[in-house]
Design an enzyme around this catalytic site. Structure first.
Site, PDB file in Angstrom:
ATOM      1  N   LYS A  19       0.818  -1.209   0.000  1.00  9.94           N
ATOM      2  CA  LYS A  19       0.000   0.000   0.000  1.00  9.94           C
ATOM      3  C   LYS A  19       0.855   1.264   0.000  1.00  9.94           C
ATOM      4  O   LYS A  19       1.867   1.338   0.682  1.00  9.94           O
ATOM      5  CB  LYS A  19      -0.877   0.019   1.243  1.00  9.94           C
ATOM      6  CG  LYS A  19      -2.189  -0.692   1.059  1.00  9.94           C
ATOM      7  CD  LYS A  19      -2.902  -0.811   2.378  1.00  9.94           C
ATOM      8  CE  LYS A  19      -3.424   0.515   2.860  1.00  9.94           C
ATOM      9  NZ  LYS A  19      -4.569   0.995   2.061  1.00  9.94           N
ATOM     10  N   GLY A  21     -15.724 -17.605   1.189  1.00  8.03           N
ATOM     11  CA  GLY A  21     -17.024 -17.079   0.763  1.00  8.03           C
ATOM     12  C   GLY A  21     -17.287 -17.135  -0.720  1.00  8.03           C
ATOM     13  O   GLY A  21     -18.266 -17.724  -1.166  1.00  8.03           O
ATOM     14  N   TRP A  69     -13.132   1.507   2.111  1.00  6.68           N
ATOM     15  CA  TRP A  69     -13.068   1.306   0.661  1.00  6.68           C
ATOM     16  C   TRP A  69     -14.115   2.144  -0.079  1.00  6.68           C
ATOM     17  O   TRP A  69     -14.445   1.886  -1.225  1.00  6.68           O
ATOM     18  CB  TRP A  69     -13.179  -0.191   0.321  1.00  6.68           C
ATOM     19  CG  TRP A  69     -11.903  -0.925   0.659  1.00  6.68           C
ATOM     20  CD1 TRP A  69     -10.742  -0.377   1.141  1.00  6.68           C
ATOM     21  CD2 TRP A  69     -11.639  -2.331   0.557  1.00  6.68           C
ATOM     22  NE1 TRP A  69      -9.790  -1.352   1.334  1.00  6.68           N
ATOM     23  CE2 TRP A  69     -10.313  -2.561   0.984  1.00  6.68           C
ATOM     24  CE3 TRP A  69     -12.408  -3.432   0.135  1.00  6.68           C
ATOM     25  CZ2 TRP A  69      -9.718  -3.828   1.012  1.00  6.68           C
ATOM     26  CZ3 TRP A  69     -11.824  -4.702   0.163  1.00  6.68           C
ATOM     27  CH2 TRP A  69     -10.498  -4.894   0.589  1.00  6.68           C
ATOM     28  N   GLU A 123      -5.301  -2.382   7.305  1.00  6.48           N
ATOM     29  CA  GLU A 123      -4.748  -1.300   6.487  1.00  6.48           C
ATOM     30  C   GLU A 123      -5.345   0.051   6.853  1.00  6.48           C
ATOM     31  O   GLU A 123      -4.841   1.076   6.413  1.00  6.48           O
ATOM     32  CB  GLU A 123      -4.966  -1.603   5.000  1.00  6.48           C
ATOM     33  CG  GLU A 123      -6.432  -1.691   4.626  1.00  6.48           C
ATOM     34  CD  GLU A 123      -6.652  -1.756   3.134  1.00  6.48           C
ATOM     35  OE1 GLU A 123      -6.057  -2.639   2.507  1.00  6.48           O
ATOM     36  OE2 GLU A 123      -7.403  -0.934   2.612  1.00  6.48           O
ATOM     37  N   HIS A 154     -12.997 -12.372   8.690  1.00  5.95           N
ATOM     38  CA  HIS A 154     -11.900 -12.712   7.792  1.00  5.95           C
ATOM     39  C   HIS A 154     -11.086 -11.459   7.510  1.00  5.95           C
ATOM     40  O   HIS A 154     -11.641 -10.401   7.244  1.00  5.95           O
ATOM     41  CB  HIS A 154     -12.440 -13.288   6.478  1.00  5.95           C
ATOM     42  CG  HIS A 154     -11.412 -13.329   5.394  1.00  5.95           C
ATOM     43  ND1 HIS A 154     -10.362 -14.212   5.425  1.00  5.95           N
ATOM     44  CD2 HIS A 154     -11.241 -12.571   4.281  1.00  5.95           C
ATOM     45  CE1 HIS A 154      -9.594 -13.993   4.371  1.00  5.95           C
ATOM     46  NE2 HIS A 154     -10.106 -13.001   3.661  1.00  5.95           N
ATOM     47  N   CYS A 169      -7.405 -10.245   5.362  1.00  8.26           N
ATOM     48  CA  CYS A 169      -6.452 -10.894   4.475  1.00  8.26           C
ATOM     49  C   CYS A 169      -5.155 -10.143   4.291  1.00  8.26           C
ATOM     50  O   CYS A 169      -4.777  -9.824   3.196  1.00  8.26           O
ATOM     51  CB  CYS A 169      -7.077 -11.286   3.155  1.00  8.26           C
ATOM     52  SG  CYS A 169      -8.013 -10.053   2.327  1.00  8.26           S
ATOM     53  N   HIS A 213      -4.219 -16.589  -4.820  1.00  6.71           N
ATOM     54  CA  HIS A 213      -3.833 -15.731  -5.942  1.00  6.71           C
ATOM     55  C   HIS A 213      -3.054 -16.489  -6.994  1.00  6.71           C
ATOM     56  O   HIS A 213      -2.806 -15.986  -8.081  1.00  6.71           O
ATOM     57  CB  HIS A 213      -3.034 -14.535  -5.440  1.00  6.71           C
ATOM     58  CG  HIS A 213      -3.802 -13.724  -4.443  1.00  6.71           C
ATOM     59  ND1 HIS A 213      -4.881 -12.953  -4.809  1.00  6.71           N
ATOM     60  CD2 HIS A 213      -3.697 -13.600  -3.102  1.00  6.71           C
ATOM     61  CE1 HIS A 213      -5.391 -12.378  -3.732  1.00  6.71           C
ATOM     62  NE2 HIS A 213      -4.694 -12.756  -2.689  1.00  6.71           N
ATOM     63  N   CYS A 270      -8.077 -16.764   1.100  1.00  3.89           N
ATOM     64  CA  CYS A 270      -9.085 -15.745   0.776  1.00  3.89           C
ATOM     65  C   CYS A 270     -10.140 -16.382  -0.127  1.00  3.89           C
ATOM     66  O   CYS A 270     -10.137 -17.596  -0.329  1.00  3.89           O
ATOM     67  CB  CYS A 270      -8.410 -14.541   0.107  1.00  3.89           C
ATOM     68  SG  CYS A 270      -9.450 -13.064   0.035  1.00  3.89           S
TER      69      CYS A 270
HETATM   70  N1  GLN Z   1     -15.860 -13.067   1.342  1.00  2.00           N
HETATM   71  C1  GLN Z   1     -15.010 -12.434   0.394  1.00  2.00           C
HETATM   72  C2  GLN Z   1     -14.616 -13.439  -0.683  1.00  2.00           C
HETATM   73  O1  GLN Z   1     -14.557 -14.594  -0.380  1.00  2.00           O
HETATM   74  C3  GLN Z   1     -13.771 -11.890   1.053  1.00  2.00           C
HETATM   75  C4  GLN Z   1     -12.920 -11.065   0.114  1.00  2.00           C
HETATM   76  C5  GLN Z   1     -11.722 -10.408   0.761  1.00  2.00           C
HETATM   77  O2  GLN Z   1     -11.297 -10.778   1.819  1.00  2.00           O
HETATM   78  N2  GLN Z   1     -11.142  -9.447   0.122  1.00  2.00           N
HETATM   79  O3  GLN Z   1     -14.354 -13.065  -1.812  1.00  2.00           O
HETATM   80 ZN    ZN Z   2      -9.427 -12.036   1.982  1.00  5.44          ZN
END
Ligand code: GLN
Ligand code: ZN
Length: 768
Positions: free
Chosen positions: A115, A444, A573, A617, A653, A655, A706, A738
């Protein structure tokens, strides 16, 4: 009074640069086509600034990918061991540093992305070691300077300053980066010499690291570096620019630097003015007064800015009215928006509108308020517009339009502490869900297929009816449920097929938010986001996710976890209203999300995850401000979690791999389970977690979503073993890093299969 701009959005009015970059990367266009698009974006920006009468027009603010990478290239050092040519790095080599590739026959991994201070822009992190050498390659700044000259502009060359360059780079051998400063300054000197030779009159060196906590040695080094730069045999005039906050203790050093100008952010760093007064002013320097906010989208309060400029005028030989920072953090133009309620739109100023504000302020400050009486009257009317308070109409197909009943009002009067405590809740939840040891779940989202995206676009554009679209979403949920049962996951999700974006989706279904059509802001490289605009009081029209959660739960006997976006992430955001404290706004959002949680709970959904990827963040840049941020952020979050009953299991959650700074806050969130990104850092965050007071369930991500690669059972098992050591078998959950939104099914399904298998193997060993 003269005017200055730090930089303009560089992606183009219709994201032309994004499309051109991606076409080039995928071999669908030539280098010349990419260069032409890029030149077109620069030209358009220069003309806009020229038309507005801006005096200090930047060049070299543009970038094909990132300005930190550009600076590293211009200073001849991107990564130890990779030699750059003396001048003009090849375009493909440039992109290889950003995206991975091959340079001189050697494979190159991409630089880290991180960032840019507390913005949502991400920069590449140049790498250094104690042997790093620097050398000027002014190809890019010179080229842009000459282009601007071609339009009749004598531009200010924008460049990252030496202290910021070092402190935002990474020492791969752990060496003390500041030891490289003298060598680096030599290269800056060479650069300044070349620019001066070609006739540059001003160079702006950006030192935003001064708005973070800096120690005495760093400030000494700053002074030393600029003393040397000032003495370069041949150089343009220099200004040192700071932004994103106030400079605190650094003010005394800053005002004494032997340069011709300094720049201060008077929006996010209003304290700067008092600090400047206390230091006796900017001496004989030009003061670039950042009164037009580059970080937000609201029209400027012109009268207030004129007051600030008045105060500034006593503190410098010349005051220039300036943006507070680069305008890359806001969209390009309000004119491109056709669907925002006019009462809201009238209060907005994106980059091009801000250019006009600068010019008006300069006229007002120079010639008196009477000279801009009409503009001031218009501005007052805009500021008074009722836009902030008028709720949006429920969007087409939103749950409100369908008339579901909202949560009972008693649910709104909950306290913000959850009772009973964690241990007692865990017991109630054990009885209710009877989950195995090391329960498996996902974060999710499931893959968003091209078909799904196309169907959503068609529905939004009115090309397909609600019933058709909803049937498609139900089919998607069926498929995702079937897959999860097939691989044997314990806690299922519905896959989030109805969401394009976790923040935008909720914003679209709440009052007080406006969505832009073209309000793109660069996140990194060719990636852009459209942050919602939070302009007014936030409330639900009615239940938002209830229909999908209910349907998904009805499709399986296993527990279905519903997913909500948390209040801190919603606020961080989005562009948020500036007429009340951010914490008040966050609390309002939290109440709306809490009502959603209550609805889900009453409908029998037993596990609810509240995502807060922006929680970490959001930390303020300065240590002194962190405690109060954490306090309101945790309290907003708890406003949601506290509405959960003992046997409703609340997950969150986050990340980011570095949690050290927020670990202390985790136990304050009143959640039962937290899932965290951990795979890329090899579970190292768990050491920190081991020391924290948080005692609930933990799901450290066991593979990186990713990457398209499918992790093996053995790899996952190894990470789990490590986690088991620290967290113990009773608290450990098993999940990816994620959501799976950006993966393909062919990648996601086998990966999940291996994850479940790894958990089973470990479970067997534990049960023995
Ligand atoms: N629940 C969201 C997903 O699974 C979480 C996304 C995130 O943490 N940026 O996409
Ligand atoms: Zn995430």
């Amino acid at each position: 009074m003269r005017t200055a701009v730090h930089g303009m959005p560089r992606i183009g009015p219709r994201r032309e640069l994004k499309w051109a970059l991606e076409a080039y990367w995928h071999g669908r266009s030539t280098r010349a086509q990419l260069e032409e698009t890029a030149a077109g974006v620069r030209r358009r920006n220069w003309r806009a600034m020229q038309a507005a009468g801006i005096d200090f027009i930047p060049a070299n603010d543009f970038s094909l990918y990132d300005h930190m990478l550009d600076a590293a290239v211009a200073l001849g050092s991107v990564r130890p061991g990779i030699q750059l040519p003396p001048a003009g790095l090849d375009l493909d080599d440039y992109f290889a540093f950003a995206r991975g590739g091959v340079i001189g026959g050697q494979p190159v991994a991409p630089l880290d992305l991180t960032k840019w201070f507390d913005t949502n822009y991400h920069h590449l992190v140049p790498e250094l070691d104690r042997a790093s050498g620097f050398r000027a390659d002014p190809t890019k700044p010179l080229r842009e300077m000459h282009e601007a000259r071609g339009l009749g502009i004598d531009p200010t060359i924008a460049f990252i300053g030496p202290l910021t360059f070092l402190l935002r780079s990474r020492a791969v051998d752990g060496c003390d980066r500041l030891q490289l400063l003298d060598r680096l300054v030599d290269a800056y000197c060479e650069m300044l010499g070349r620019l001066a030779e070609e006739g540059a009159s001003w160079v702006r060196l950006d030192e935003p690291v001064l708005v973070e906590d800096r120690d005495a040695r760093e400030l000494e080094m700053l002074e030393h570096a600029y003393r040397r730069l000032a003495e370069c045999p041949r150089r343009p005039q220099l200004s040192v620019s700071t932004y994103f906050g106030h400079v605190g203790d650094a003010m005394a050093t800053l005002v004494d630097l032997p340069v011709e100008g300094i720049g201060l952010d008077l929006c996010r760093g209003v304290e700067n003015l008092a600090l400047l007064e206390a230091s006796g002013g900017a001496r004989a320097k030009v003061l670039f007064a950042g009164v037009v906010d580059g970080r937000n989208v609201w029209v400027n309060d012109l009268a207030r800015s004129l007051d600030l400029l008045d105060r500034c005028s006593k503190l410098a030989t010349e005051v220039v009215v300036s943006t507070s920072c680069s305008l890359i953090h806001v969209p390009l133009s309000v004119v491109a928006e056709t669907s925002i309620d006019p009462a809201v739109a009238t209060r907005l100023a994106f980059a091009e509108e801000k250019l006009v504000e600068l010019a008006v302020l300069a006229r007002g400050a120079g010639m008196g308020r009477d000279a801009i009486a009409d503009a001031l009257a218009d501005n007052r009317a805009r500021l008074a517009a009722q836009g902030r308070r008028s709720p949006r109409r429920p969007p087409r197909g939103s749950v409100a339009a369908r008339g579901d009943q909202p949560a009972s009002s008693t649910a709104r009067e909950q306290s913000d502490r959850r009772s009973p405590g964690l241990a007692e809740r865990a017991e109630a939840q054990r009885r209710r869900f009877a989950l195995p040891l090391l329960p498996t779940t996902t974060i999710g989202s499931f893959p968003q297929t091209a078909e799904l995206r196309a169907a959503r676009a068609a529905w939004r554009a009115g090309g397909s009816d609600d019933e058709h679209y909803r049937a498609l979403l139900r089919a998607e949920i069926d498929r995702v449920v079937e897959i999860q049962e097939g691989v044997g996951l314990d806690v299922l999700v519905h896959g989030e097929p109805e969401r394009d974006d976790m923040v935008r989706y909720f914003a679209a279904n709440l009052t007080g938010f406006a969505l832009t059509e073209n309000g793109w802001v660069q996140s990194y490289g060719s990636r852009c986001v459209r942050p919602p605009i939070l302009f007014g009081d936030v409330d639900r029209h009615g239940p938002i996710t209830l229909e999908w959660a209910r349907y998904a739960q009805s499709a399986t006997a296993r527990p279905m976890k519903a997913i909500l976006t948390g209040p801190v992430t919603m606020v961080r955001w989005s562009f948020v209203r500036d007429d009340q404290p951010e914490e008040t706004t966050a609390l309002q959002v939290a109440r709306a999300i809490r009502d959603e949680l209550v609805d889900l709970q009453e409908a029998g959904i037993g596990i609810i995850q509240v995502d807060e990827p922006a929680f970490r963040e959001g930390l303020p840049l300065r240590q002194a401000e962190r405690a109060s941020y954490l306090e309101w952020a945790t309290s907003a979050f708890r406003t949601v979690s506290a509405a959960a009953k003992a046997d409703t299991q609340v997950h969150t959650h986050m990340c980011y791999a570095r949690f050290g700074d927020v670990l202390s806050a985790l136990s304050e969130l009143d959640v039962d389970v937290i899932s965290l990104e951990a795979a890329r850092s090899g579970m190292s965050l768990l050491d920190e977690l081991g020391a924290a007071s948080y005692a609930g369930g933990v799901g450290p991500g066991v593979y990186d979503v990713h990457s398209p690669e499918v992790p093996s059972v053995a790899e996952i098992e190894e990470l789990l073993e490590r986690a088991l050591h620290i967290v113990g078998p009773d608290r450990l959950w098993v999940n990816p890093d994620c959501g799976l939104k950006t993966r393909r099914y062919e990648e996601a399904v086998p990966a999940l299969g291996n994850m479940v298998e790894a958990a089973k193997r470990l479970r067997e060993r534990l049960n023995r």
